[in-house]
Design a protein around this motif. Sequence first.
Motif, short mmCIF file in Angstrom:
data_model
loop_
_atom_site.label_atom_id
_atom_site.label_comp_id
_atom_site.label_asym_id
_atom_site.label_seq_id
_atom_site.Cartn_x
_atom_site.Cartn_y
_atom_site.Cartn_z
N THR A 13 4.04 -2.96 16.41
CA THR A 13 4.32 -4.39 16.35
C THR A 13 4.91 -4.76 14.99
OG1 THR A 13 2.12 -5.04 15.51
CG2 THR A 13 2.39 -4.87 17.91
N GLY A 14 5.70 -5.83 14.99
CA GLY A 14 6.33 -6.29 13.76
C GLY A 14 7.18 -5.21 13.11
N SER A 15 8.02 -4.56 13.92
CA SER A 15 8.71 -3.36 13.43
C SER A 15 10.22 -3.50 13.33
CB SER A 15 8.37 -2.16 14.34
OG SER A 15 8.54 -2.48 15.69
N SER A 16 10.72 -4.72 13.26
CA SER A 16 12.17 -4.90 13.11
C SER A 16 12.61 -4.80 11.66
CB SER A 16 12.61 -6.23 13.70
OG SER A 16 12.01 -7.32 13.01
N ARG A 17 11.63 -4.75 10.72
CA ARG A 17 11.96 -4.60 9.30
C ARG A 17 10.71 -4.17 8.52
NH1 ARG A 17 12.35 -10.79 6.82
NH2 ARG A 17 10.37 -11.54 7.66
N GLY A 18 10.89 -3.90 7.24
CA GLY A 18 9.78 -3.65 6.34
C GLY A 18 8.91 -2.46 6.69
N ILE A 19 7.62 -2.62 6.48
CA ILE A 19 6.66 -1.54 6.70
C ILE A 19 6.67 -1.07 8.15
CG2 ILE A 19 4.18 -1.04 6.81
CD1 ILE A 19 3.87 -2.71 4.24
N GLY A 20 6.71 -2.00 9.09
CA GLY A 20 6.71 -1.63 10.50
C GLY A 20 7.91 -0.78 10.87
N TYR A 190 0.39 -2.43 -3.06
CA TYR A 190 1.53 -3.32 -3.26
C TYR A 190 2.81 -2.54 -3.03
CZ TYR A 190 -1.36 -7.17 -4.71
OH TYR A 190 -2.26 -8.20 -4.71
N ILE A 191 3.48 -2.87 -1.91
CA ILE A 191 4.66 -2.14 -1.47
C ILE A 191 5.91 -2.97 -1.73
CG2 ILE A 191 5.78 -1.02 0.48
CD1 ILE A 191 3.12 0.28 -0.28
N ILE A 209 1.02 -5.44 -11.90
CA ILE A 209 0.93 -4.38 -10.88
C ILE A 209 1.02 -3.01 -11.54
CG2 ILE A 209 2.17 -3.26 -8.98
CD1 ILE A 209 0.58 -5.62 -8.06
N LEU A 210 1.97 -2.83 -12.45
CA LEU A 210 2.14 -1.53 -13.09
C LEU A 210 0.92 -1.16 -13.92
CD1 LEU A 210 5.88 -1.73 -14.25
CD2 LEU A 210 4.94 -0.81 -12.12
N GLY A 211 0.31 -2.15 -14.57
CA GLY A 211 -0.87 -1.88 -15.37
C GLY A 211 -2.13 -1.69 -14.54
N ARG A 212 -2.20 -2.36 -13.40
CA ARG A 212 -3.40 -2.32 -12.54
C ARG A 212 -3.43 -1.09 -11.65
NH1 ARG A 212 -7.30 -2.01 -10.04
NH2 ARG A 212 -8.68 -3.59 -9.13
N THR A 213 -2.28 -0.46 -11.43
CA THR A 213 -2.18 0.68 -10.51
C THR A 213 -2.12 1.98 -11.30
OG1 THR A 213 -0.88 -0.73 -9.02
CG2 THR A 213 -0.85 1.64 -8.59
N PRO A 214 -3.08 2.89 -11.10
CA PRO A 214 -3.06 4.15 -11.83
C PRO A 214 -1.75 4.93 -11.68
CG PRO A 214 -5.20 3.86 -10.84
CD PRO A 214 -4.35 2.73 -10.33
N ALA A 215 -1.12 4.85 -10.52
CA ALA A 215 0.16 5.54 -10.33
C ALA A 215 1.29 4.90 -11.13
CB ALA A 215 0.53 5.56 -8.85
N HIS A 216 1.03 3.70 -11.64
CA HIS A 216 1.96 2.97 -12.52
C HIS A 216 3.32 2.71 -11.85
CE1 HIS A 216 2.69 1.15 -16.37
NE2 HIS A 216 3.83 1.82 -16.52
N ARG A 217 3.26 2.36 -10.58
CA ARG A 217 4.48 1.97 -9.88
C ARG A 217 4.12 1.20 -8.63
NH1 ARG A 217 5.64 4.89 -5.19
NH2 ARG A 217 4.67 6.94 -4.96
N TRP A 218 5.09 0.48 -8.08
CA TRP A 218 4.95 -0.11 -6.76
C TRP A 218 5.03 1.01 -5.72
CZ3 TRP A 218 4.90 -5.43 -5.22
CH2 TRP A 218 4.93 -6.35 -6.28
N GLY A 219 4.40 0.80 -4.59
CA GLY A 219 4.57 1.72 -3.49
C GLY A 219 5.89 1.47 -2.77
N THR A 220 6.33 2.45 -2.02
CA THR A 220 7.52 2.30 -1.19
C THR A 220 7.11 2.41 0.27
OG1 THR A 220 8.05 4.67 -1.06
CG2 THR A 220 8.86 3.44 -3.00
N VAL A 221 7.94 1.93 1.15
CA VAL A 221 7.62 2.04 2.58
C VAL A 221 7.55 3.50 3.00
CG1 VAL A 221 8.50 -0.23 3.24
CG2 VAL A 221 10.07 1.70 3.15
N GLU A 222 8.29 4.36 2.31
CA GLU A 222 8.26 5.78 2.64
C GLU A 222 6.89 6.40 2.32
OE1 GLU A 222 12.25 4.36 2.51
OE2 GLU A 222 10.75 4.33 0.90
#
Length: 254
Positions: A13-20, A190-191, A209-222
């Motif tokens: 569901t909700g798959s015409s764009r973004g995460i879906g 946070y994607i 976000i960069l400081g709060r996330t140990p990976a120090h980056r935004w996530g990607t849909v991939e």
Amino acid sequence: MTFDLSGKTALITGSSRGIGLSIANGLAEAGARIVLNGINTTRLAETQASLANKFGAARVESRAFDVVDEEQVNAAVASIESDIGPIDIVVNNAGVQHREPLLDVSLEAWRRVVDINLTSAFVVGRAVARGMVDRGHGKVVNICSVQTELARQTIGPYTAAKGALRNLTRAMTAEWAPSGLQINGLAPGYIHTEMTQKLVDDPAFNEWILGRTPAHRWGTVEDLVGPAVFLASEASDYVNGQVLFVDGGMTVVV
């Protein structure tokens, strides 16, 4: 081979764009026949055409329906199973955000966010699960969020809905797992998508976000594709009622 989805049919569901869309693409790459969903018929048709060009028209279908309208959902599920075949995988991804302090949120806005993020998973999940229970197998993947675990100012309705979605996942497990189903949640951090672009472009929020996330980056849909394929495949046959956080470590640090 445990991650192979060849011969499986997946409704997202909700798959015409973004995460879906990214998850639908990933499931198709793993071999599944996919059924896209959305309410914007123009965008849905464009997305279907794009993926059909990549995977072949026989492996990419679409159904436009409102995920909180039980009559539309039941009709769509019946149509898919009649025209395409039994649904083996359903990904409840449809969602919406509303940013406003709780003291100011209208009841109408609250209900809209809760309906689309929570009630839709119940309505669509139940409609598909009826057939899965009869067949003795099936995968239900509910798209949760870091807000399933955490809270942040101005997104109270979303936080409440995503928190409740974890317990809906558990309730589905309690009732449907004995029939051979696996029901789990996938919780993105946070994607970076077009829906979060304004947040990415906000220097203060981006730095937070960069400081709060140990990976120090935004996530990607991939980043979500592998976990989604895992939860949709035989590899997760003894995983039930869990929420898999894909958040760069955000929910495990203070």
